[in-house]
Design a protein around this motif. Structure first.
Motif, mmCIF file in Angstrom:
data_model
loop_
_atom_site.group_PDB
_atom_site.id
_atom_site.type_symbol
_atom_site.label_atom_id
_atom_site.label_comp_id
_atom_site.label_asym_id
_atom_site.label_seq_id
_atom_site.Cartn_x
_atom_site.Cartn_y
_atom_site.Cartn_z
ATOM 1 N N UNK A 196 4.658 16.202 29.951
ATOM 2 C CA UNK A 196 4.934 17.663 29.424
ATOM 3 C C UNK A 196 3.583 18.257 29.654
ATOM 4 N N UNK A 197 3.677 19.742 29.661
ATOM 5 C CA UNK A 197 2.435 20.582 29.615
ATOM 6 C C UNK A 197 2.077 20.397 28.101
ATOM 7 N N UNK A 198 0.609 20.803 27.951
ATOM 8 C CA UNK A 198 0.119 20.883 26.393
ATOM 9 C C UNK A 198 0.876 21.985 25.616
ATOM 10 N N UNK A 199 1.356 22.851 26.214
ATOM 11 C CA UNK A 199 2.161 23.749 25.289
ATOM 12 C C UNK A 199 3.552 23.570 24.916
ATOM 13 N N UNK A 200 4.161 22.188 25.340
ATOM 14 C CA UNK A 200 5.378 21.667 24.650
ATOM 15 C C UNK A 200 4.993 21.253 23.199
ATOM 16 N N UNK A 201 6.098 21.593 22.268
ATOM 17 C CA UNK A 201 5.945 21.677 20.596
ATOM 18 C C UNK A 201 5.515 20.259 20.320
ATOM 19 N N UNK A 202 5.773 19.184 21.379
ATOM 20 C CA UNK A 202 5.682 17.858 20.766
ATOM 21 C C UNK A 202 4.224 17.160 21.532
ATOM 22 N N UNK A 203 3.620 18.205 22.305
ATOM 23 C CA UNK A 203 2.509 17.547 23.032
ATOM 24 C C UNK A 203 1.400 16.766 22.440
ATOM 25 N N UNK A 204 0.931 17.154 21.209
ATOM 26 C CA UNK A 204 0.108 16.689 20.304
ATOM 27 C C UNK A 204 0.675 15.138 19.961
ATOM 28 N N UNK A 205 1.946 15.228 19.500
ATOM 29 C CA UNK A 205 2.497 13.845 19.169
ATOM 30 C C UNK A 205 2.277 12.956 20.174
ATOM 31 N N UNK A 206 2.766 13.406 21.504
ATOM 32 C CA UNK A 206 2.727 12.709 22.706
ATOM 33 C C UNK A 206 1.425 12.065 22.975
ATOM 34 N N UNK A 207 0.434 12.889 22.822
ATOM 35 C CA UNK A 207 -0.744 12.686 23.256
ATOM 36 C C UNK A 207 -1.317 11.367 22.219
ATOM 37 N N UNK A 208 -0.961 11.574 21.086
ATOM 38 C CA UNK A 208 -1.446 10.677 19.977
ATOM 39 C C UNK A 208 -0.629 9.252 20.303
ATOM 40 N N UNK A 209 0.403 9.253 20.649
ATOM 41 C CA UNK A 209 1.117 8.004 20.906
ATOM 42 C C UNK A 209 0.583 7.261 22.290
ATOM 43 N N UNK A 210 0.115 8.149 23.298
ATOM 44 C CA UNK A 210 -0.403 7.734 24.589
ATOM 45 C C UNK A 210 -1.670 7.010 24.133
ATOM 46 N N UNK A 211 -2.450 7.573 23.160
ATOM 47 C CA UNK A 211 -3.840 7.141 22.976
ATOM 48 C C UNK A 211 -3.751 5.870 22.186
ATOM 49 N N UNK A 212 -2.782 5.830 21.281
ATOM 50 C CA UNK A 212 -2.255 4.705 20.105
ATOM 51 C C UNK A 212 -2.061 3.316 21.272
ATOM 52 N N UNK A 213 -1.125 3.477 22.145
ATOM 53 C CA UNK A 213 -0.719 2.554 22.850
ATOM 54 C C UNK A 213 -2.156 1.878 23.819
ATOM 55 N N UNK A 221 -7.767 -6.732 24.546
ATOM 56 C CA UNK A 221 -8.759 -7.100 25.455
ATOM 57 C C UNK A 221 -9.943 -7.160 24.877
ATOM 58 N N UNK A 222 -10.056 -7.169 23.740
ATOM 59 C CA UNK A 222 -11.220 -7.271 22.808
ATOM 60 C C UNK A 222 -12.034 -6.084 22.668
ATOM 61 N N UNK A 223 -11.700 -4.914 22.782
ATOM 62 C CA UNK A 223 -12.519 -3.878 22.653
ATOM 63 C C UNK A 223 -12.205 -3.190 21.064
ATOM 64 N N UNK A 224 -13.186 -2.956 20.408
ATOM 65 C CA UNK A 224 -12.945 -2.345 19.187
ATOM 66 C C UNK A 224 -12.905 -0.816 19.208
ATOM 67 N N UNK A 225 -11.861 -0.347 19.007
ATOM 68 C CA UNK A 225 -11.743 1.377 19.397
ATOM 69 C C UNK A 225 -11.097 1.806 18.117
ATOM 70 N N UNK A 226 -11.406 2.956 17.748
ATOM 71 C CA UNK A 226 -10.523 3.821 16.537
ATOM 72 C C UNK A 226 -9.658 4.832 17.192
ATOM 73 N N UNK A 227 -8.354 4.622 16.867
ATOM 74 C CA UNK A 227 -7.597 5.491 17.449
ATOM 75 C C UNK A 227 -7.729 7.111 17.207
ATOM 76 N N UNK A 228 -8.088 7.366 16.029
ATOM 77 C CA UNK A 228 -8.526 8.830 15.655
ATOM 78 C C UNK A 228 -9.744 9.217 16.547
ATOM 79 N N UNK A 229 -10.729 8.486 16.614
ATOM 80 C CA UNK A 229 -12.104 8.662 17.177
ATOM 81 C C UNK A 229 -11.841 9.207 18.634
ATOM 82 N N UNK A 230 -10.853 7.982 18.976
ATOM 83 C CA UNK A 230 -10.597 8.142 20.674
ATOM 84 C C UNK A 230 -9.775 9.549 20.953
ATOM 85 N N UNK A 231 -8.906 9.865 20.073
ATOM 86 C CA UNK A 231 -8.216 10.867 20.353
ATOM 87 C C UNK A 231 -9.096 12.141 20.057
#
Ligand SMILES: Nc1ncnc2c1ncn2[C@@H]1O[C@H](COP(=O)(O)OP(=O)(O)OP(=O)(O)O)[C@@H](O)[C@H]1O
Ligand SMILES: [Mg+2]
Length: 236
Positions: A196-213, A221-231
């Motif tokens: 979707x384009x970033x203008x889509x009403x759920x774009x932020x939710x979708x991006x957060x889900x992508x980052x979470x996955x 795979x052994x990396x220590x990542x913080x979801x919120x920080x990465x987002x």
């Protein structure tokens, strides 16, 4: 009247359960227009779409054929109706599916300006033809089946891709180790139909889900990542 060369007919018979009349018609059109010469093999027979490789001269291409009958078009409608690019799409099965495929095509065109994705080559109704990602007839594996040799390096490339898409005002919205190919240790994002384009009403939710996955996968795979920080890092 649909005229199909005999060899092609034989070939299609093998897959008769996956091709409906309409798809056959589109495939024949594409073949006669030179978008491909002959089907090679099925790569994935999925829930919503079937993926085939096909020969085009010396090259291979990918043909993605969305099912017209047993696909979840209600869910597709839910996703596509708020997309400004498809305002007013009627809630009729075929029209929704055709819009869905158009969206995948357009997303690929846009994405390819900023990251490596399969170049889309032709689209009509429920059928999309795109570049084959692989070498010597072997498709690149999904990341889930082919973990990176250097997870940290690969993750950085995935993150750069997500950021580049975001800057181009695009969110993949179905990103995971299933929709990333590991092509000789380079990530190639595929399956952009939910993009979707970033203008889509759920774009932020979708991006957060992508980052979470992605964070979850690379955590394994052994990396220590913080979801919120990465987002935050991606959108800043
Ligand atoms: N361009 C390509 N080059 C090589 N392999 C591909 C390509 N496109 C798809 N594939 C293979 O086919 C599989 C399914 O493709 P894709 O993810 O696009 O469809 P899907 O998940 O069935 O579709 P959808 O979720 O949109 O219904 C991929 O996981 C990948 O292994
Ligand atoms: Mg997929």
């Amino acid at each position: 009247m649909l005229t199909v060369p005999k060899t092609q007919k034989e070939e299609w018979k093998t897959y008769k359960n996956v091709f409906d009349q309409h798809s056959l018609l589109i495939l024949e059109k594409f073949r006669s227009q030179g978008h491909y010469d002959e089907l090679k093999s099925p790569l994935a027979l999925g829930k919503e779409a079937n993926i085939f490789s096909a020969m085009k001269g010396e090259d291979e291409v990918i043909i993605k054929i969305y099912r017209l009958e047993n696909c979840n078009f209600n869910k597709m409608y839910q996703y596509i109706a708020p997309d400004a690019r498809f305002f007013g799409v009627k809630k009729r099965r075929r029209l929704v599916i055709f819009a869905w495929v158009q969206r995948e095509y357009r997303n690929l065109l846009k994405a390819r300006e900023v990251i490596k994705v399969p170049t889309p080559m032709a689209v009509r109704d429920n059928v999309l033809i795109m570049e084959f990602i692989g070498r010597h007839g072997e498709p690149a594996p999904q990341l889930k089946d082919s973990p990176p040799k250097d997870p940290k390096k690969f993750y950085r490339k995935v993150k750069d891709n997500i950021r580049a898409l975001y800057r181009a005002e695009l969110v993949h919205a179905d990103l995971s180790e299933f929709n990333i190919l590991n092509f000789e240790e380079e990530p190639v994002f595929i399956d952009f139909s939910q993009g979707t384009t970033t203008a889509h009403p759920h774009a932020e939710e979708f991006l957060r889900r992508d980052v979470k996955n992605i964070v979850r996968y690379f955590g394994k795979q052994g990396l220590k990542l913080d979801e919120e920080r990465e987002y935050e890092d991606i959108v800043k």
